[in-house]
Write an enzyme that holds these catalytic residues in place. Structure first.
Site, PDB file in Angstrom:
ATOM      1  N   THR A  87       0.873  -1.173   0.000  1.00 53.35           N
ATOM      2  CA  THR A  87       0.000   0.000   0.000  1.00 53.35           C
ATOM      3  C   THR A  87       0.911   1.224   0.000  1.00 53.35           C
ATOM      4  O   THR A  87       1.662   1.428   0.959  1.00 53.35           O
ATOM      5  CB  THR A  87      -0.891   0.032   1.258  1.00 53.35           C
ATOM      6  OG1 THR A  87      -1.639  -1.179   1.316  1.00 53.35           O
ATOM      7  CG2 THR A  87      -1.851   1.218   1.209  1.00 53.35           C
ATOM      8  N   LYS A 162      -7.859   1.324  -3.047  1.00 55.72           N
ATOM      9  CA  LYS A 162      -7.506   0.904  -1.682  1.00 55.72           C
ATOM     10  C   LYS A 162      -7.707   2.053  -0.686  1.00 55.72           C
ATOM     11  O   LYS A 162      -8.313   1.876   0.377  1.00 55.72           O
ATOM     12  CB  LYS A 162      -6.048   0.424  -1.677  1.00 55.72           C
ATOM     13  CG  LYS A 162      -5.407   0.235  -0.324  1.00 55.72           C
ATOM     14  CD  LYS A 162      -5.719  -1.096   0.284  1.00 55.72           C
ATOM     15  CE  LYS A 162      -5.129  -1.207   1.686  1.00 55.72           C
ATOM     16  NZ  LYS A 162      -5.450  -2.437   2.344  1.00 55.72           N
ATOM     17  N   LYS A 237      -1.728   5.046   8.591  1.00 55.57           N
ATOM     18  CA  LYS A 237      -0.947   5.130   7.342  1.00 55.57           C
ATOM     19  C   LYS A 237      -1.883   5.329   6.142  1.00 55.57           C
ATOM     20  O   LYS A 237      -1.684   6.214   5.318  1.00 55.57           O
ATOM     21  CB  LYS A 237      -0.126   3.843   7.163  1.00 55.57           C
ATOM     22  CG  LYS A 237       0.547   3.749   5.810  1.00 55.57           C
ATOM     23  CD  LYS A 237       1.156   2.388   5.525  1.00 55.57           C
ATOM     24  CE  LYS A 237       1.530   2.311   4.048  1.00 55.57           C
ATOM     25  NZ  LYS A 237       2.171   1.066   3.668  1.00 55.57           N
TER      26      LYS A 237
HETATM   27  P1  NAD Z   1       6.171  -5.674   7.351  1.00 58.52           P
HETATM   28  O1  NAD Z   1       6.859  -4.503   7.966  1.00 58.52           O
HETATM   29  O2  NAD Z   1       5.904  -6.897   8.160  1.00 58.52           O
HETATM   30  O3  NAD Z   1       7.012  -6.152   6.042  1.00 58.52           O
HETATM   31  C1  NAD Z   1       7.700  -5.272   5.193  1.00 58.52           C
HETATM   32  C2  NAD Z   1       9.016  -5.950   4.842  1.00 58.52           C
HETATM   33  O4  NAD Z   1       9.723  -5.147   3.902  1.00 58.52           O
HETATM   34  C3  NAD Z   1       9.950  -6.108   6.070  1.00 58.52           C
HETATM   35  O5  NAD Z   1      10.258  -7.479   6.272  1.00 58.52           O
HETATM   36  C4  NAD Z   1      11.175  -5.298   5.695  1.00 58.52           C
HETATM   37  O6  NAD Z   1      12.404  -5.865   6.159  1.00 58.52           O
HETATM   38  C5  NAD Z   1      11.096  -5.320   4.179  1.00 58.52           C
HETATM   39  N1  NAD Z   1      11.875  -4.253   3.564  1.00 58.52           N
HETATM   40  C6  NAD Z   1      12.023  -2.957   3.969  1.00 58.52           C
HETATM   41  N2  NAD Z   1      12.866  -2.321   3.136  1.00 58.52           N
HETATM   42  C7  NAD Z   1      13.237  -3.236   2.191  1.00 58.52           C
HETATM   43  C8  NAD Z   1      14.095  -3.162   1.058  1.00 58.52           C
HETATM   44  N3  NAD Z   1      14.731  -2.031   0.714  1.00 58.52           N
HETATM   45  N4  NAD Z   1      14.256  -4.283   0.308  1.00 58.52           N
HETATM   46  C9  NAD Z   1      13.617  -5.438   0.624  1.00 58.52           C
HETATM   47  N5  NAD Z   1      12.786  -5.565   1.704  1.00 58.52           N
HETATM   48  C10 NAD Z   1      12.610  -4.455   2.460  1.00 58.52           C
HETATM   49  O7  NAD Z   1       4.829  -5.103   6.713  1.00 58.52           O
HETATM   50  P2  NAD Z   1       3.550  -5.935   6.202  1.00 58.52           P
HETATM   51  O8  NAD Z   1       2.538  -5.989   7.291  1.00 58.52           O
HETATM   52  O9  NAD Z   1       4.028  -7.176   5.545  1.00 58.52           O
HETATM   53  O10 NAD Z   1       2.971  -4.925   5.110  1.00 58.52           O
HETATM   54  C11 NAD Z   1       3.531  -4.812   3.805  1.00 58.52           C
HETATM   55  C12 NAD Z   1       2.652  -3.892   2.979  1.00 58.52           C
HETATM   56  O11 NAD Z   1       1.330  -4.436   2.926  1.00 58.52           O
HETATM   57  C13 NAD Z   1       2.512  -2.484   3.545  1.00 58.52           C
HETATM   58  O12 NAD Z   1       2.520  -1.570   2.470  1.00 58.52           O
HETATM   59  C14 NAD Z   1       1.169  -2.502   4.244  1.00 58.52           C
HETATM   60  O13 NAD Z   1       0.563  -1.232   4.323  1.00 58.52           O
HETATM   61  C15 NAD Z   1       0.389  -3.444   3.354  1.00 58.52           C
HETATM   62  N6  NAD Z   1      -0.736  -4.142   4.020  1.00 58.52           N
HETATM   63  C16 NAD Z   1      -0.568  -4.729   5.224  1.00 58.52           C
HETATM   64  C17 NAD Z   1      -1.647  -5.374   5.832  1.00 58.52           C
HETATM   65  C18 NAD Z   1      -1.496  -6.038   7.172  1.00 58.52           C
HETATM   66  O14 NAD Z   1      -2.533  -6.410   7.770  1.00 58.52           O
HETATM   67  N7  NAD Z   1      -0.280  -6.249   7.686  1.00 58.52           N
HETATM   68  C19 NAD Z   1      -2.893  -5.399   5.189  1.00 58.52           C
HETATM   69  C20 NAD Z   1      -3.017  -4.821   3.932  1.00 58.52           C
HETATM   70  C21 NAD Z   1      -1.930  -4.183   3.354  1.00 58.52           C
END
Ligand code: NAD
Length: 290
Positions: A87, A162, A237
């Site tokens: 997102t 979204k 966010k």
């Molecule tokens: P998270 O923080 O668990 O995972 C993000 C990952 O990205 C981390 O493991 C981090 O190490 C990695 N990362 C950061 N910089 C990086 C780079 N330069 N190269 C490679 N990897 C890198 O977050 P999440 O909960 O998995 O969410 C991911 C996305 O999904 C976000 O944009 C969030 O808004 C969206 N989202 C999350 C949910 C939820 O319920 N968790 C629901 C819908 C959407």
């Protein structure tokens, strides 16, 4: 299919695991997350993207997406698809898609709804923006990671869908919570309130499917001490992304703006950080008008 997967956090790891389970060859990269079973880890994002037909990103924000895209696009083969499921802000999604197009690649922005539970079960909903050709190429992957994919139009439109959805969600959750707190003070029992509203014109997903009052309605994070679920921090966010987009598009969104303010106060000045976004109800319970 040979797939690169960059960003293997709470959402990315189970999504990648489902692709492996379905027989795809997945090379991953994440600087800090552990390696999901069946995924081969590369030493860099470019390493995970090189020679892949589709590269999926699942990253925290638009700034990181732009940096990762700048690194991987030169490593990707012509005609490959960059599929961003994070997102992020609409501007970043459109900028990355334009860069991908200029470099001879296809791009799809496809943020998800369904949370970690949906990512694990393979029941996410994808809202996708991009060309018909790009959408058709990644559609089989949506069918593995999710249960529904809507092609919303050109690049950036997935992110637009979204943030509009989540702006409605934030506003209706706050409305539901403040109405429960008012009902309490008027001596109206919560089960009666639910019984009436869930079948009357005040109903919404926040009331009917994710009721913020413990012990009322179907099971929800309220029944589990407000453990997320969908964290208040993530709602903040998304509300901020909606307001950033409204600013760029000159759209009047007073309820979205107020919801963003309330979640900012809750997360940054009160005790909302780490709680589910429905924990607005105990917040309102404690407050009076002053
Ligand atoms: P998270 O923080 O668990 O995972 C993000 C990952 O990205 C981390 O493991 C981090 O190490 C990695 N990362 C950061 N910089 C990086 C780079 N330069 N190269 C490679 N990897 C890198 O977050 P999440 O909960 O998995 O969410 C991911 C996305 O999904 C976000 O944009 C969030 O808004 C969206 N989202 C999350 C949910 C939820 O319920 N968790 C629901 C819908 C959407």
């Amino acid at each position: 299919m040979k797939i690169g997967f960059i960003g293997l956090g709470n959402m990315g790891a189970p999504m990648a695991a489902n692709l492996v389970q379905a027989g795809h060859e997945v090379t991953g990269f994440d600087p800090s997350a552990p390696c999901p079973e069946g995924v081969t880890m590369a030493e860099s994002a470019a390493g995970a993207a090189r020679g892949r037909e589709v590269v999926i990103t699942m990253l925290p924000n638009g700034q990181i997406l732009r940096a990762v895209a700048a690194e991987i696009l030169p490593a990707m083969a012509g005609g490959a698809v960059l599929l961003d499921c994070s997102t992020v802000d609409v501007d970043s999604a459109r900028a990355v898609a334009a860069e991908a197009g200029a470099a001879g690649m296809l791009a799809v922005d496809a943020p998800v709804s369904g949370g970690v539970g949906g990512a694990t079960a393979g029941t996410l909903t994808f809202m996708a923006g991009g060309s018909d050709e790009a959408f058709a190429k990644v559609r089989p992957l949506f069918d593995i990671m999710g249960q529904k994919a809507v092609h919303c139009g050109p690049s950036g439109n997935g992110q637009a869908a979204k943030i509009c959805n989540n702006m409605i969600l934030g506003v209706t959750m706050i409305a539901t919570c403040e109405a429960f707190a008012l009902a309490d003070k008027l001596g109206l029992a919560r089960d009666k309130m639910f019984d009436v509203v869930s079948t009357s014109s005040g109903y919404s997903w926040s009331m009917n499917s994710y009721c913020p009052a413990p012990g009322i309605g179907p099971a929800s994070p309220a029944d589990n001490g407000y453990k997320p679920g969908f964290a208040a921090n993530l709602m903040l966010k998304d509300l901020r992304l909606s307001q950033q987009a409204a600013e760029t598009a000159d759209a009047d969104t007073p309820m979205g703006a107020r919801a963003a303010e309330l979640y900012a106060t809750f997360v940054e000045q009160e005790d909302g950080s780490g709680l589910d976004f429905s924990a607005m109800l105990p917040r309102f319970e404690k407050r009076g008008r002053g």
